[in-house]
Every structure is written in structure tokens, then in C-alpha cells.
Scaffold this motif. Structure first.
Motif, PDB file in Angstrom:
ATOM      1  N   ARG A 100       0.808  -1.220   0.000  1.00  0.00           N
ATOM      2  CA  ARG A 100       0.000   0.000   0.000  1.00  0.00           C
ATOM      3  C   ARG A 100       0.844   1.274   0.000  1.00  0.00           C
ATOM      4  O   ARG A 100       0.306   2.375   0.086  1.00  0.00           O
ATOM      5  CB  ARG A 100      -0.930   0.014   1.220  1.00  0.00           C
ATOM      6  CG  ARG A 100      -1.902  -1.170   1.276  1.00  0.00           C
ATOM      7  CD  ARG A 100      -2.897  -1.032   2.412  1.00  0.00           C
ATOM      8  NE  ARG A 100      -3.749  -2.207   2.537  1.00  0.00           N
ATOM      9  CZ  ARG A 100      -4.816  -2.441   1.787  1.00  0.00           C
ATOM     10  NH1 ARG A 100      -5.156  -1.568   0.855  1.00  0.00           N
ATOM     11  NH2 ARG A 100      -5.536  -3.534   1.957  1.00  0.00           N
ATOM     12  N   MET A 101       2.148   1.162  -0.071  1.00  0.00           N
ATOM     13  CA  MET A 101       3.007   2.342  -0.005  1.00  0.00           C
ATOM     14  C   MET A 101       3.036   3.092  -1.332  1.00  0.00           C
ATOM     15  O   MET A 101       3.052   2.477  -2.398  1.00  0.00           O
ATOM     16  CB  MET A 101       4.428   1.936   0.400  1.00  0.00           C
ATOM     17  CG  MET A 101       4.539   1.554   1.845  1.00  0.00           C
ATOM     18  SD  MET A 101       6.218   1.062   2.320  1.00  0.00           S
ATOM     19  CE  MET A 101       6.349  -0.521   1.476  1.00  0.00           C
ATOM     20  N   LYS A 102       3.058   4.406  -1.245  1.00  0.00           N
ATOM     21  CA  LYS A 102       3.120   5.245  -2.438  1.00  0.00           C
ATOM     22  C   LYS A 102       4.556   5.325  -2.950  1.00  0.00           C
ATOM     23  O   LYS A 102       5.514   5.098  -2.216  1.00  0.00           O
ATOM     24  CB  LYS A 102       2.583   6.641  -2.123  1.00  0.00           C
ATOM     25  CG  LYS A 102       1.108   6.649  -1.751  1.00  0.00           C
ATOM     26  CD  LYS A 102       0.628   8.052  -1.460  1.00  0.00           C
ATOM     27  CE  LYS A 102      -0.856   8.056  -1.110  1.00  0.00           C
ATOM     28  NZ  LYS A 102      -1.359   9.421  -0.808  1.00  0.00           N
ATOM     29  N   SER A 103       4.679   5.677  -4.218  1.00  0.00           N
ATOM     30  CA  SER A 103       6.004   5.743  -4.840  1.00  0.00           C
ATOM     31  C   SER A 103       6.379   7.163  -5.243  1.00  0.00           C
ATOM     32  O   SER A 103       7.341   7.359  -5.978  1.00  0.00           O
ATOM     33  CB  SER A 103       6.053   4.843  -6.079  1.00  0.00           C
ATOM     34  OG  SER A 103       5.109   5.285  -7.044  1.00  0.00           O
ATOM     35  N   LYS A 104       5.638   8.140  -4.757  1.00  0.00           N
ATOM     36  CA  LYS A 104       5.967   9.519  -5.144  1.00  0.00           C
ATOM     37  C   LYS A 104       5.466  10.518  -4.112  1.00  0.00           C
ATOM     38  O   LYS A 104       4.589  10.225  -3.297  1.00  0.00           O
ATOM     39  CB  LYS A 104       5.372   9.855  -6.506  1.00  0.00           C
ATOM     40  CG  LYS A 104       3.844   9.823  -6.564  1.00  0.00           C
ATOM     41  CD  LYS A 104       3.337  10.270  -7.933  1.00  0.00           C
ATOM     42  CE  LYS A 104       3.794   9.342  -9.026  1.00  0.00           C
ATOM     43  NZ  LYS A 104       3.257   9.721 -10.349  1.00  0.00           N
ATOM     44  N   LEU A 105       6.066  11.697  -4.178  1.00  0.00           N
ATOM     45  CA  LEU A 105       5.631  12.861  -3.421  1.00  0.00           C
ATOM     46  C   LEU A 105       5.329  13.968  -4.414  1.00  0.00           C
ATOM     47  O   LEU A 105       6.102  14.194  -5.346  1.00  0.00           O
ATOM     48  CB  LEU A 105       6.733  13.344  -2.471  1.00  0.00           C
ATOM     49  CG  LEU A 105       6.870  12.707  -1.094  1.00  0.00           C
ATOM     50  CD1 LEU A 105       8.091  13.278  -0.400  1.00  0.00           C
ATOM     51  CD2 LEU A 105       5.627  12.936  -0.250  1.00  0.00           C
TER      52      LEU A 105
END
Length: 291
Positions: A100-105
Motif C-alpha cells: 500500500r506504499m506510495k512511490s511519489k511525493l
């Protein structure tokens, strides 16, 4: 730091050949120090590639919502140290729950991204025929279709080792397979007659964390030397509870005591298999445990 994270760091310090070759866009030229300047931060893996670019990899066993910020912090420190922006960052997820972790900011004045890979997308066959013992361990975390052959390869790899090497390898395998509960139950059943003895001092954890560790739950007690056989029942009980928590997000009231009262390993193993594939976990628990 958990035993899983310690085991992962130990394994990746040895740079498993096929894994690094698979994930690296270019051949590795040299390994770089993992400590970062002016901080206490360390990365999991850092290398210079043949084209002089930098490869940074992190290995994560749980979903961390702050991961994009951590990766950005690592990026700026690596760029500062090596005076380059030719940096490839890869987050390798090895956990058992859904990624569930995002790959961008995306901020007002900054957009930052990195690659994320769920290791379960990689076919374990890519590692099983390697001559590197660490590659065989990594196969435990990948996509496994033939558990019997995987366990056979792990045991076969240990056969050619000295007693001390075999124990160290076994500890890593047992700890890593905690991330794959069903596989771990199968593995402990298969190796229960091997002449391997572990002691509390073999586990590199603070005493406060030791009691939560999987090897302690296998039956290790301070000052007492115990073989694997005595801990199998407790191991099976804990793995069923881990599966229940993984599927539901919690352990229903009364289930923990009920599971720990079961003394039949075969029943627990069969229950674990049902829980892995069950659409209605609560229904299975009601049928099997009368809860």
C-alpha cells in the motif's frame, strides 16, 4: 529493529548475485558505504554501476506511510555525498500484507518519485538454481508455486555446510519465512530432525525485543539450550494467529486462547491452509474452533 530486518540486512550485505543482476539496470562496479554523511542514517544497499550511476535499494517488510519522505531524505544525502543526480532508487517490498506504499511525493514546488517492487511478483525459479546460498533464501520471499522443491533446495544447501554455517543459515531461513506463514510451517516441519540447536545469544536482539521474536516463541529460554522439536507446536500456534491477524487485521476475542490450547500440530497445519485461501475467515474459525 526486528529479526526480519536484521536477517534482510545480513543477506543483502552479501549481494545475492542473481537478485542484484535482476534488479540493477547496469552491472555493479563497486559497493559503496551505506552510512550517509552528517547523519546516523544508513541505507540498506548502495552501489556504483558500470555507467557511473548510483543504485540505491531499500527493503521494507511492512507498509510505512512515511516511506516517500524517507526515500527523499536518502536521495538528497546520496546526491550530496556523490555529487550526482544520476541515482536510481528502488524500494523492494517483502511483506506479507498487500502493498500500500506510495512511490511519489507531489508538493507545490517539488515532484519526487522512485520505483517500488513487490518481491512476490518475481518468480522464485530465477533464484532456485543459483549456486549462491543467499539466492536460495531470497526465493522464500518471491512467488512460490512449488513449496516442496523450495524447501528441498534450502535443506540441500545446508547439507554442505559446517555446523556453525548451517545454524546461521537456518536462523536466517526461519526468520525470513516468518513473512510467509504457510511456508514457514512447512519448513519447520521438514527440518525438525536436523541436528540444529539455537540459544538466546544466537539472536541479535535487545532482551526486551527477544520475547517477541519468532525464535524465542519456538521455545528458547534464557540459559537453556533447546532443539527445534520442542518448539514446533508453539510455532504452529503462532503462525495460525499471524495468519488470522493478517487476513482480518485483528485476532477476534477468545481466538488466541483457543488456538494456544490446541496440541495437535496436524490440525493447526490444516487450519492454516484453510485460512490462507478462505473467503470467510470467521466462518472457518467457527467451523474449526467452535467460536
Amino acid at each position: 529493529m526486528s529479526s526480519k530486518d536484521i536477517a534482510l540486512k545480513d543477506i543483502f550485505e552479501e549481494v545475492p548475485y542473481r537478485f542484484s543482476k535482476l534488479l540493477s539496470p547496469k552491472p555493479i562496479k563497486e559497493l559503496l558505504p551505506t552510512n550517509l554523511p552528517s547523519t546516523e542514517l544508513r541505507v540498506d544497499f548502495l552501489a556504483k554501476l558500470q555507467d557511473e550511476s548510483i543504485l540505491h535499494m531499500e527493503f521494507q517488510s511492512f507498509n510505512d506511510p512515511t516511506m516517500p519522505w524517507r526515500m527523499l531524505r536518502y536521495y538528497t544525502l546520496i546526491a550530496e555525498k556523490y555529487q550526482t543526480h544520476n541515482i536510481k532508487q528502488l524500494l523492494v517490498y517483502v511483506g506479507n500484507k498487500k502493498l500500500r506504499m506510495k512511490s511519489k511525493l507531489k508538493l507545490k514546488n517539488l515532484t519526487f518519485s522512485y520505483e517500488v517492487l513487490d518481491i512476490r511478483q518475481i518468480d522464485c525459479k530465477l533464484f532456485l538454481e543459483s549456486s549462491d546460498p543467499m539466492d536460495i533464501l531470497l526465493a522464500c520471499l518471491c512467488k512460490v508455486e512449488d513449496e516442496d522443491y523450495l524447501i528441498y533446495r534450502i535443506i540441500k544447501t545446508m547439507e554442505g555446510m559446517s555446523e556453525e554455517e548451517r545454524k546461521e543459515y537456518f536462523l536466517k531461513a526461519l526468520t525470513l519465512t516468518e513473512l510467509r506463514p504457510n511456508l514457514r510451517i512447512r519448513f519447520t516441519e521438514e527440518v525438525r530432525h536436523m541436528p540444529i540447536v539455537v540459544r538466546p545469544e544466537d539472536i541479535k536482539l535487545p532482551k526486551k525485543e527477544l520475547k517477541k521474536d519468532i525464535l524465542y516463541r519456538l521455545g528458547l529460554e534464557e540459559g537453556k539450550q533447546i532443539g527445534l522439536e520442542e518448539g514446533l507446536l508453539r510455532s504452529a500456534q503462532e503462525m495460525v494467529l499471524t495468519l488470522i491477524e493478517g487476513r482480518l487485521g485483528y485476532v477476534p476475542e477468545g481466538v488466541s486462547d483457543k488456538i494456544r490450547s490446541v496440541k495437535d500440530r496436524e490440525f493447526l497445519r490444516a487450519l492454516a491452509k484453510r485460512l490462507v485461501v478462505a473467503e470467510d475467515v470467521l466462518k472457518v474459525l467457527k467451523e474449526e474452533l467452535g467460536i
